[in-house]
Design a protein around this motif. Structure first.
Motif, short mmCIF file in Angstrom:
data_model
loop_
_atom_site.label_atom_id
_atom_site.label_comp_id
_atom_site.label_asym_id
_atom_site.label_seq_id
_atom_site.Cartn_x
_atom_site.Cartn_y
_atom_site.Cartn_z
N PHE A 74 0.97 -1.05 0.21
CA PHE A 74 -0.24 -0.13 0.14
C PHE A 74 1.20 1.17 -0.58
CE2 PHE A 74 -3.44 -2.57 2.40
CZ PHE A 74 -3.80 -2.33 1.09
N ASP A 75 1.93 1.27 0.13
CA ASP A 75 2.76 2.84 1.02
C ASP A 75 4.31 2.67 -0.21
OD1 ASP A 75 4.49 0.61 1.83
OD2 ASP A 75 4.94 1.72 4.06
N ASP A 76 4.16 1.89 -0.99
CA ASP A 76 4.90 1.67 -2.48
C ASP A 76 4.17 2.55 -3.85
OD1 ASP A 76 6.35 1.08 -4.75
OD2 ASP A 76 5.87 -0.68 -4.44
N SER A 77 4.81 3.86 -3.90
CA SER A 77 4.64 4.56 -4.49
C SER A 77 4.92 4.96 -5.61
CB SER A 77 4.95 6.00 -4.11
OG SER A 77 5.84 6.16 -3.81
N SER A 78 5.46 3.63 -6.23
CA SER A 78 6.45 3.62 -7.39
C SER A 78 5.26 3.01 -8.52
CB SER A 78 7.68 2.32 -7.53
OG SER A 78 6.75 0.74 -7.36
N ALA A 79 4.14 3.27 -8.41
CA ALA A 79 3.10 2.21 -9.41
C ALA A 79 2.18 2.93 -9.38
CB ALA A 79 2.52 1.47 -8.70
#
Lengths: 178, 518
Positions: free
Chosen positions: B7-12
Motif C-alpha cells: 500500500f505504501d509503495d508509491s512507485s506504481a
C-alpha cells in the motif's frame, strides 16, 4: 429487465409486511372465494392473487399455455407485495378498480366485460406494473420460448454457426456480406 | 506472474477501471515496464461464468449501484454500463468504428448550434491514425488487417436486401472486434448470440481475457478487483499522492501512487473528481472552471422492429448484425446536423414484448409476439451534441454504502437529436418496407451504453477538464483515460477511439517517465 432494475430500490422492511398480512387477514374474512382458477400459493388474500392471475392471462393470452406460468406471475407479485407496502397498496387498489361497477367481481365476469375494464385502467401505474411482471415472467419462461420459436442458450450446441444463423431463404435476391 | 504492490509503495501508476480505457492503458504501461496497480470496482469473472442468459448476466455485469436520472433518463437506471473486470468491454457488441476525420472538428463542421456548446477537439484525426491502426490490430477487428468480415446473419441479410433496394451502398457486417479467424490465442466466433451477456468462448475482444492477463504476465501489473475507489489524496502542492478505496469487505485502504489515471466511465470519473474536493480543490479536482461532469453525451439511439413475411430468426448469431453507414455524413437540408448509422440488433422475447408498443396487451399483441421468429430489428446510432446543462453531479443527500453522495445525471434531448432520431427511424422503416415488412414498430432507447464527455479535453483550461493528453488541469500527475475526455460524440461507436486514446496516452506517459518529468 430494466423494469426490474428500477424496482430494486423499492424494498421496504418488515413492518410493512406485518401490515399487509393484517390487511390480508381482514380481506379474507370479507371476501368469499369460489374460483375455478388454480392459485396454489399459501396466500392470505386469494382474491388478489386470482384476479392478478386472470389479468395476466387477459394481458398476454397464449391459449396453448397452461395456468402455471400465469399463476407464477401472480404469486411473484403477491410475494413482492408482502415486503413492499407501496406495491401492496397499488395491487389492491388496482384490483378494486377492476371490480368496481359490476355486479360480480371482475374475475367472474365474461371476457368482453373483463377486457372493457382493462381498457379503462390501461396506462395506470397498476397496469404498467402488472404488464412488466407479465413480460418478465412469461418471456423468460422456457416453455413460452418454445411456443415462440426462440431457441435460447446456444453455447452448449456450438452456437448457431452450423445451426441456421444465415439460413434465410425467402429474400428476393441472395446477398453476401462483403 | 502478477505482481503485488505494498500500500505504501508509491512507485506504481494507479489506474482506476479495467475496461476499454483503463484495461488498455494499464496493460500498455506494464508492457513498457512501468508498474501498475489497477483498481476495479467489479468482480473478476471467467469465461465459465458467461452463460447464455440475458436476465442473469444483466444482474451479474451491470452497474446497479444507486444513481438518479432526470430529464429524459430512466430515473432508476440512467445508464447501462458494467461493474466487472473488463468493464463495458464485457457486454459491448464489439463495433470498433473510426470516426470520420472531420468529426474531430465538430464546431468547424456544423457551426454553432443553439442549445449546444460545440467545440473542436484539441487533437485531429491524423494525431490518432496510428493509434486507431494499433487498436484495430490489438483488438482483432474483422475487416481490417486482412482479417475477413464476418459472414452475414439472417438479420443482416434482411437489412442489406432492403438497403440495397433503396440505393444504399455502405453496407457491411461491420468492423467487429470479434475474431473472424483464430488469433491471439482465442477462437473464431461461433455465432452464439448473447454478445451482451459476455462472450462465453472469448472470441469477442474484452480486456478481461486479453490485455489484463497479458499485463499480469509482464510482471508489472496487479489487478485488484472489488475495489471501489472513494477518493484521491494529494500533497499541499496538488500532486496526487494516493488513491483511497474500499475493498470487498468495505475496509478502506490507501494505495500510494506515482501517477493516477481515471477510467471509470463518464459517470464515476467525474463523480470521483467531485467527491475528492479539498481546501486546495474546493469544487473538486480539476473543476476550477466548473466543467467536471458537464457536457454529458450519449448517442442518439433508438430502434425499429419489423414483422417480416418469412422467418428471420434474428436471435441466431452475432448480435451486432451489420451496419449501414450512408446516412452518417452531415448533409444540409435534412433538418439536423451530423448523421447516424443503422445497426442490426436482435431483441430477446422479453425485450420484443416490452418495446413493440409501450402499453401493448391483449390477443392481437400476444399473437404478434408469437411471430417472434419473423421479426427483424435495427438500432440507429447517431451523433449527440454537448450541452453543459446535461451533467453529472453529486446528490444533495443520498449516499452510497461507502457514505459518499451518489451521482445524479441530468440529460435532455437536443432538438437536433430528436430530428435526427425521427429521420433515422423513418429511414429504417423505408428499408423494411422495401423488403416487404408487414408491420414496423419504432421504439425508444434503453439506458445508454455510450456515456461520454463529462471531463472533456481542451487546449485552454477554461474550456475543459483535461489537456490534449488527458492530464487534468491544475494537477501534475492526474489523468483522464476514458470516454469522459471526448469533446464530441462523433457518429462512431466510441470504444475504438477510447482504446486509441489509451494507447496514445500510455506512450506519452512512458516517454515522460523516462525523461523523469513525472
Amino acid at each position: 429487465m430494466f423494469q426490474k432494475a428500477r424496482s430494486a430500490d423499492d424494498g421496504l422492511g418488515s413492518p410493512a409486511r406485518r401490515k399487509l398480512l393484517q390487511a390480508g387477514a381482514l380481506l379474507i374474512a370479507l371476501v368469499s372465494t369460489h374460483s375455478r382458477i388454480a392459485f396454489s400459493r399459501d396466500e392470505a388474500d386469494p382474491h388478489l392473487g386470482q384476479s392478478l392471475q386472470q389479468l395476466a392471462r387477459r394481458l398476454f393470452p397464449h391459449d396453448q399455455l397452461p395456468d402455471e406460468p400465469y399463476g407464477e406471475i401472480a404469486s411473484s407479485l403477491v410475494s413482492r407485495a408482502s415486503t413492499d407496502s407501496k406495491l401492496a397498496g397499488i395491487l389492491r387498489a388496482g384490483v378494486a378498480q377492476l371490480d368496481k361497477g359490476g355486479l360480480k367481481p371482475w374475475m367472474n365476469r365474461d371476457e368482453a366485460s373483463q377486457l372493457a375494464a382493462i381498457n379503462r385502467i390501461m396506462g395506470s401505474e397498476f397496469f404498467r406494473l402488472v404488464r412488466s411482471a407479465c413480460i418478465e415472467h412469461l418471456y423468460r419462461n422456457k416453455e413460452v420460448w418454445q411456443l415462440l420459436g426462440y431457441q435460447g442458450s446456444s453455447v452448449e450446441f456450438g452456437g448457431y454457426v452450423d445451426r441456421g444463423f444465415d439460413d434465410i431463404d425467402w429474400l428476393p435476391t441472395r446477398s453476401k456480406a462483403k | 506472474m502478477s505482481r503485488k504492490y505494498e500500500f505504501d509503495d508509491s512507485s506504481a501508476v494507479v489506474v482506476i477501471g479495467s475496461g476499454a480505457g483503463g484495461g488498455v492503458l494499464g496493460a500498455e504501461l506494464a508492457f513498457q515496464g512501468i508498474d501498475v496497480v489497477c483498481l476495479e470496482a467489479g468482480e473478476r469473472l471467467g469465461l465459465a461464468d458467461f452463460v447464455n442468459d440475458e436476465a442473469l448476466m444483466f444482474r451479474k455485469l451491470t452497474w446497479l449501484d444507486p444513481r438518479e436520472g432526470s430529464g429524459d433518463l430512466n430515473p432508476g437506471l440512467p445508464a447501462y454500463i458494467c461493474k466487472t473486470v473488463g468493464g463495458t468491454t464485457v457486454h459491448w457488441t464489439a463495433l470498433a468504428m473510426r470516426p470520420l476525420a472531420d468529426e474531430f472538428a465538430a464546431l468547424t463542421k456544423y457551426g454553432a448550434i443553439d442549445g449546444a456548446k460545440l467545440m473542436d477537439w484539441p487533437i485531429e484525426y491524423k494525431d490518432l491514425t496510428r493509434y486507431f491502426a494499433k487498436a484495430e490490430f490489438k483488438m482483432g477487428v474483422a475487416g481490417t488487417n486482412n482479417w475477413p468480415y464476418h459472414p452475414g446473419s439472417n438479420n443482416y441479410k434482411v437489412l442489406e436486401a432492403g438497403a440495397r433496394k433503396l440505393g444504399y451502398r455502405e453496407i457491411d457486417m461491420g468492423h467487429l472486434a470479434i475474431n473472424s479467424v483464430a488469433r491471439d490465442g482465442r477462437p473464431p466466433c461461433r455465432q452464439i448470440g448473447f454478445c451482451k451477456s459476455g462472450c462465453a468462448i472469448g472470441a469477442k475482444w474484452s480486456t478481461l481475457y486479453t490485455e489484463i492477463p497479458k499485463a499480469e504476465a509482464s510482471g508489472h501489473f496487479e489487478l485488484r478487483p472489488e475495489s471501489m475507489v472513494v477518493g484521491l489524496n494529494h500533497a499541499p502542492d496538488g500532486r496526487i499522492t494516493g488513491v483511497v478505496y474500499a475493498d470487498k469487505d468495505g475496509v478502506i485502504h490507501e494505495q500510494k501512487a506515482r501517477a493516477v489515471c481515471i477510467a471509470a466511465n463518464s459517470i464515476e470519473t467525474p463523480r470521483l473528481l467531485l467527491n475528492s474536493a479539498s481546501s486546495l480543490y474546493p469544487d473538486g479536482i480539476g473543476n476550477a472552471n466548473g466543467h467536471v461532469g458537464r457536457h454529458y453525451m450519449r448517442h442518439v439511439f433508438a430502434g425499429v422492429a419489423a414483422l417480416m413475411p418469412g422467418p428471420v430468426n434474428f436471435h441466431r448469431g452475432i448480435q451486432q448484425a451489420g451496419s449501414i453507414s450512408d446516412e452518417r455524413y452531415h448533409q444540409a437540408g435534412r433538418g439536423f446536423a451530423s448523421g447516424y448509422h443503422m445497426e442490426g440488433a436482435p431483441l430477446s422475447p422479453e425485450r420484443l414484448a416490452s418495446v413493440l408498443e409501450p402499453n401493448g396487451w391483449g390477443r392481437d399483441y400476444a399473437e404478434l409476439i408469437e411471430q417472434y421468429t419473423n421479426f427483424s430489428a435495427c438500432l440507429v446510432v447517431g451523433e449527440d451534441l454537448p450541452d453543459p446543462e446535461n451533467r453529472v453531479q453529486l446528490h444533495a443527500s443520498r449516499k452510497d454504502s461507502n457514505g459518499l453522495p451518489i451521482p445524479t445525471i441530468h440529460y435532455q434531448y437536443h432538438a437536433n437529436s430528436v430530428a435526427m432520431r425521427e429521420h433515422a427511424q423513418a429511414a429504417v422503416n423505408d428499408i423494411y418496407a422495401a423488403i416487404g415488412a408487414k408491420q414496423t414498430f419504432n421504439f425508444g432507447a434503453p439506458p445508454a451504453t455510450h456515456n461520454l464527455g463529462t471531463c472533456r479535453m481542451a487546449t485552454d483550461e477554461k474550456e475543459g477538464v483535461c489537456d490534449p493528453w488527458g492530464q487534468v488541469f491544475g494537477t501534475s500527475n492526474l489523468f483522464i483515460s476514458d470516454g469522459s475526455q471526448f469533446v464530441s460524440s462523433t457518429t462512431a461507436n466510441p470504444t475504438l477511439t477510447i482504446v486509441a486514446l489509451a494507447i496514445r496516452q500510455a506512450e506519452q506517459l512512458g516517454r515522460r517517465f523516462v525523461q523523469r518529468e513525472l
